[in-house]
Design a protein around this motif. Structure first.
Motif, mmCIF file in Angstrom:
data_model
loop_
_atom_site.group_PDB
_atom_site.id
_atom_site.type_symbol
_atom_site.label_atom_id
_atom_site.label_comp_id
_atom_site.label_asym_id
_atom_site.label_seq_id
_atom_site.Cartn_x
_atom_site.Cartn_y
_atom_site.Cartn_z
ATOM 1 N N MET A 1 -4.812 7.466 93.260
ATOM 2 C CA MET A 1 -5.667 8.420 93.956
ATOM 3 C C MET A 1 -7.052 7.811 94.204
ATOM 4 S SD MET A 1 -6.681 12.237 92.736
ATOM 5 C CE MET A 1 -7.965 11.698 91.670
ATOM 6 N N GLU A 2 -7.596 8.073 95.391
ATOM 7 C CA GLU A 2 -8.916 7.542 95.721
ATOM 8 C C GLU A 2 -9.982 8.189 94.843
ATOM 9 O OE1 GLU A 2 -11.627 7.212 99.572
ATOM 10 O OE2 GLU A 2 -9.488 7.524 100.022
ATOM 11 N N ARG A 3 -10.942 7.353 94.437
ATOM 12 C CA ARG A 3 -12.027 7.880 93.618
ATOM 13 C C ARG A 3 -12.925 8.754 94.485
ATOM 14 N NH1 ARG A 3 -15.683 3.430 91.147
ATOM 15 N NH2 ARG A 3 -17.283 4.858 90.506
ATOM 16 N N GLY A 4 -13.222 9.914 94.002
ATOM 17 C CA GLY A 4 -14.064 10.799 94.808
ATOM 18 C C GLY A 4 -15.509 10.329 94.865
ATOM 19 N N LYS A 5 -16.266 10.965 95.734
ATOM 20 C CA LYS A 5 -17.677 10.594 95.840
ATOM 21 C C LYS A 5 -18.532 11.840 96.003
ATOM 22 C CE LYS A 5 -20.884 7.427 97.904
ATOM 23 N NZ LYS A 5 -21.172 6.261 98.698
ATOM 24 N N LEU A 6 -19.646 11.814 95.302
ATOM 25 C CA LEU A 6 -20.587 12.941 95.398
ATOM 26 C C LEU A 6 -21.850 12.480 96.096
ATOM 27 C CD1 LEU A 6 -20.697 14.710 91.913
ATOM 28 C CD2 LEU A 6 -20.498 15.842 94.124
ATOM 29 N N PHE A 7 -22.156 13.114 97.199
ATOM 30 C CA PHE A 7 -23.450 12.848 97.838
ATOM 31 C C PHE A 7 -24.360 14.025 97.511
ATOM 32 C CE2 PHE A 7 -20.337 10.953 100.819
ATOM 33 C CZ PHE A 7 -20.786 9.640 100.824
ATOM 34 N N VAL A 8 -25.531 13.743 97.037
ATOM 35 C CA VAL A 8 -26.481 14.838 96.841
ATOM 36 C C VAL A 8 -27.577 14.611 97.875
ATOM 37 C CG1 VAL A 8 -27.782 16.181 95.169
ATOM 38 C CG2 VAL A 8 -25.926 14.707 94.389
ATOM 39 N N VAL A 9 -27.603 15.501 98.847
ATOM 40 C CA VAL A 9 -28.350 15.218 100.071
ATOM 41 C C VAL A 9 -29.523 16.171 100.264
ATOM 42 C CG1 VAL A 9 -28.115 14.908 102.573
ATOM 43 C CG2 VAL A 9 -26.101 14.692 101.093
ATOM 44 N N GLY A 10 -30.704 15.602 100.455
ATOM 45 C CA GLY A 10 -31.848 16.416 100.871
ATOM 46 C C GLY A 10 -31.912 16.334 102.383
ATOM 47 N N PHE A 11 -31.911 17.492 103.038
ATOM 48 C CA PHE A 11 -31.902 17.420 104.514
ATOM 49 C C PHE A 11 -33.284 17.653 105.116
ATOM 50 C CE2 PHE A 11 -30.511 21.756 103.485
ATOM 51 C CZ PHE A 11 -31.467 22.511 104.166
ATOM 52 N N GLY A 12 -34.340 17.596 104.288
ATOM 53 C CA GLY A 12 -35.698 17.729 104.827
ATOM 54 C C GLY A 12 -36.054 19.177 105.066
#
Ligand code: SAH
Length: 542
Positions: A1-12
């Motif tokens: 299974m592909e390793r998941g990814k977490l993006f923590v994004v500030g959109f301004g």
């Protein structure tokens, strides 16, 4: 299974143009976007076919848990925060949830924090340049932080003269926090301190109010407002809030500021507050790092400051310690009088007293003593000097009057005219230093003709000389432009010449250059009578 990814994004702040390229990229790349409903709506047009999970504001923890769970199942998940995700946003919370589950960077889901423009920056940009210098953000929300701690931080920031950005200043239920905050700030800062209230920066309902510390509560402040409070040197200009890049280096006698000109290199002595100037800096020569070793006095100062913040140094009534006062260099010149050249012993004692150990005194060719004194209270110094009978004048590109001592009073008739000129024009700011030489008789032994404007009293009337080049290897006297001027005409005549020069000369253009350029001042024609001297230019530009 592909390793998941977490993006923590500030959109301004919330509009399309102020979101970063990377934020757009990762939002589009994600399988799932998680965020507060309003925020998801703000970035809706960037979304592809992702499943959108939006939860309510109060469910931040469950949002973080959901995001982690989805990433662990192999998905790419973008958790979105307004502004920057690391400033009262989701970034910390995500890590807390991960850590609780024993997450390690090497083995767990991948995490990328995508930075965004935080409210302190977006709001500042709509106000002018209020932040500019050392600043801090303080959230007034006491949901997750005890109010006692928030109040202590407000106090410390106020005392340390930080520019302050207040996040979460007020909500429907939390209304007292901003009132308490204003009270604390007013203990240390002037009621006129500029304050900016920015609501919904870069969103449809954007609203910008410029007010001050005393008045700020008379305006609407809500959940979507950021409050920016200036420091002690922040000022208003054309409805903009500006915090200068540095503190004022000098106090001057004039109310008008005598700012350093761009070409003037900063002198060490103009920075009396630097650590080096305090003599506190010692290089630890033995160490490899050559890190500055600060002597104990600075540590003591820090401890004292901490004690103040902790409230241990208050007076019994619980009144505040002191209002913010910052030491700057006070520069001024003193002389015993326009014509008088005699210092009394008491005057010299006063000079020594006001200069103290740190002050400097310099005797000038214009029979003045220039004082440079680091102080936070220039007014105390001026009152002491005035009480000692000194004539006070500012230093720099100002008008000075230098009169002869009239042969111990023999030619006293003309003294009042010199004093009148001093009263009207002395110390005014000029495009370049301007000296008026005043001589009490035709002997002109005081070399008045070598000053920018020369006045010579002769047989009850005055002769006027203009445009001397007082210094340099091509120095020359001024031209005689008027002879036998009636005494009652003199002051207005010179005032007009000075006003014209002040109004029309280029910055840094000395009177002789101006006269040569415009060829006529107040009807006096320039005659090119100066001898041509063939001379190599000196390295310093003469
Ligand atoms: N992570 C956000 C802050 C979230 S806390 C950031 O970095 O900006 C919420 C507070 O942020 C609000 O109460 C308000 O004080 C401020 N804020 C966020 N966006 C704003 C905007 N567009 N205009 C004004 N203030 C804003």
């Amino acid at each position: 299974m592909e390793r998941g990814k977490l993006f923590v994004v500030g959109f301004g702040p919330g509009d399309f143009k102020h979101i970063t390229g990377r934020a757009v990229e990762v939002i589009q790349e994600s399988d799932l976007v998680i965020g507060y409903k309003t925020y998801v709506e703000l970035i809706e047009h960037f979304l592809n076919e992702q499943t959108v999970v939006s939860t309510g504001m109060t469910e931040e923890v469950s949002r973080a848990q959901e995001a982690v769970k989805q990433a662990e199942s192999g998905k790419k998940v973008a958790v979105i925060s307004s502004g920057d995700a690391g400033v009262y946003g989701m970034a910390g919370l995500i890590y807390e949830v991960l850590i609780e589950k024993g997450w390690k960077e090497a083995t767990g889901v991948e995490v990328e924090i995508v930075p965004g423009i935080s409210a302190i920056n977006s709001c500042a940009s709509l106000l002018g340049a209020p932040v500019m210098h050392d600043s801090c953000t303080i959230s007034l929300s006491d949901h997750l932080t005890p109010w006692g701690l928030i109040a202590k931080r407000v106090e410390a920031a106020a005392q340390a003269d930080f520019v302050i950005a207040l996040y979460n200043p007020r909500s429907g239920r939390r209304t007292r926090q901003i009132i308490e905050t204003q009270k604390i700030l007013l203990k240390y800062r002037s009621p006129e301190t500029p304050v900016g209230l920015v609501k919904s920066a870069y969103r449809d309902r954007q609203n910008v109010v410029i007010t001050n510390l005393a008045e700020m509560l008379n305006h609407d402040i809500g959940m979507l407002t950021t409050v920016i409070i200036g420091n002690s040197s922040t000022f208003l200009y054309d409805n903009l809030i500006i915090t200068p890049r540095g503190y004022q280096r000098k106090y001057t006698l004039n109310d008008e500021e005598q700012a350093l000109k761009p070409h003037q290199r900063l002198k060490k002595e103009a920075e009396p507050w630097s650590l080096e100037q305090e003599g506190n800096l010692a290089l630890d020569k033995g160490s490899h790092t050559e890190a500055p070793v600060v002597k104990q006095s600075s540590l003591e100062m820090a401890r004292a400051a901490l004690a103040m913040v902790n409230g241990k140094e208050r007076s019994s009534g619980g009144t505040p310690i002191v209002q913010q006062k910052i030491e700057a260099l006070f520069e001024l010149a003193v002389s015993p009088g326009v014509a008088n050249k005699e210092f009394t012993p008491m005057q010299l004692v006063t000079l020594a007293e006001v200069a103290g150990e740190k002050g400097r005194m310099e005797y000038t060719p214009h029979h003045k003593i220039v004082l440079r004194i680091p102080t936070a209270e220039p007014d105390t110094i001026t009152s002491q000097l005035k009480a000692a009978g000194f004539l006070l004048s500012p230093v720099g590109d100002v008008l000075s009057i230098k009169a002869c001592d009239f042969c111990d009073g023999e030619k006293t008739e003309s003294i009042p005219y010199a004093e009148e000129l001093e009263r009207i024009l002395g110390g005014s700011l000029m495009p370049k230093e301007l000296n008026i030489g005043f001589n009490g008789c035709g002997m002109s032994c005081y070399r008045a003709v070598m000053e920018d404007i020369g006045v010579v009293y002769r047989r009850g009337k005055f002769d006027l000389f203009l445009g001397a080049k007082p210094v340099g290897r091509t120095a020359h006297p001024g031209q005689l432009v008027a002879e036998g001027v009636e005494p009652d005409q003199l002051v207005s005549m010179i005032t007009k010449i000075v006003e014209e020069y002040k109004k029309n000369a280029h910055p840094n253009e000395r009177l002789f250059k101006y006269f040569k350029r415009v060829k006529e001042i107040q009807g006096y024609r320039y005659r090119d009578i100066t001898p041509v001297i063939e001379i190599e230019p000196a390295p310093c530009g003469d």
